[in-house]
Design an enzyme around this catalytic site. Structure first.
Site, short mmCIF file in Angstrom:
data_model
loop_
_atom_site.label_atom_id
_atom_site.label_comp_id
_atom_site.label_asym_id
_atom_site.label_seq_id
_atom_site.Cartn_x
_atom_site.Cartn_y
_atom_site.Cartn_z
N LEU A 1 47.51 31.17 36.72
CA LEU A 1 46.20 30.95 37.31
C LEU A 1 45.13 31.69 36.50
O LEU A 1 45.30 32.87 36.19
CB LEU A 1 46.19 31.45 38.76
N HIS A 2 44.08 30.98 36.14
CA HIS A 2 42.97 31.62 35.43
C HIS A 2 41.67 30.87 35.71
O HIS A 2 41.66 29.67 35.90
CB HIS A 2 43.23 31.74 33.93
N THR A 3 40.59 31.63 35.76
CA THR A 3 39.27 31.09 36.01
C THR A 3 38.44 31.30 34.75
O THR A 3 38.37 32.41 34.22
CB THR A 3 38.61 31.80 37.21
#
Length: 137
Positions: free
Chosen positions: A96-98
Site C-alpha cells: 500500500l502506498h499513497t
C-alpha cells in the site's frame, strides 16, 4: 515482508530519500517521479491494498498523508498537490502506498497519464527530500 522493496525501505535496508519516518508510516521520494518532489507514503507494516489497512490505523495514516501534501506544497512552493492511490491494478509495488505529487498550473499533467522524470543526481533528490521534510508541520 521478504522481497518487498517498500518493506526494505521501512526497515532501513534499502536506501531511500526519506522525508519522514514516523509510527504511522514512512514517506520518501519516488525514484521515478511524475514531477520532482513526488513523495510516496507507506504504512510501516506490509499491506497490499487499502482494504487491508486496519480501521484503527486509518486516522494516523491519512493524517500523515495530509501533512505530506501540505509540506510538499509549502516546502516546494508548488501550486497544489495530486494525491492518489492504486489498488492492485497499476500498483507497481504490491505494498500500500499513497502518491503525493506537486502540481503547478500548466504542468502538463492530464487525466491519468503520468509522465515520469528523473533527478539529476542524488544531491538533487536529497535537496527535494530535505525541503519537504523541513516544511512538515
Amino acid at each position: 515482508m521478504s522481497g518487498c522493496v517498500f518493506c526494505g525501505i521501512v526497515a532501513g535496508e534499502v536506501p531511500a530519500f526519506t522525508v519522514t519516518d514516523e509510527p504511522d508510516g514512512v514517506a520518501f521520494l519516488d525514484t521515478r517521479p511524475v514531477f520532482k518532489g513526488h513523495v510516496l507514503v507507506v504504512p510501516r507494516t506490509h499491506l497490499v491494498t487499502i482494504a487491508d489497512l486496519p480501521a484503527e490505523t486509518l486516522p494516523g495514516y491519512f493524517r500523515l498523508v495530509r501533512r505530506i501534501a501540505v509540506a510538499v506544497q509549502s516546502g516546494l512552493g508548488s501550486g497544489g498537490t495530486f494525491v492518489a492511490m492504486n489498488n492492485t491494478v497499476s500498483q507497481s509495488v504490491p505494498h500500500l502506498h499513497t502518491h503525493v505529487v506537486p502540481r503547478t498550473k500548466g504542468d502538463g499533467l492530464r487525466g491519468f497519464f503520468w509522465p515520469r522524470t528523473r533527478y539529476a543526481d542524488d544531491d538533487e533528490a536529497k535537496g527535494f527530500a530535505e525541503r519537504i521534510s523541513a516544511a512538515l508541520a
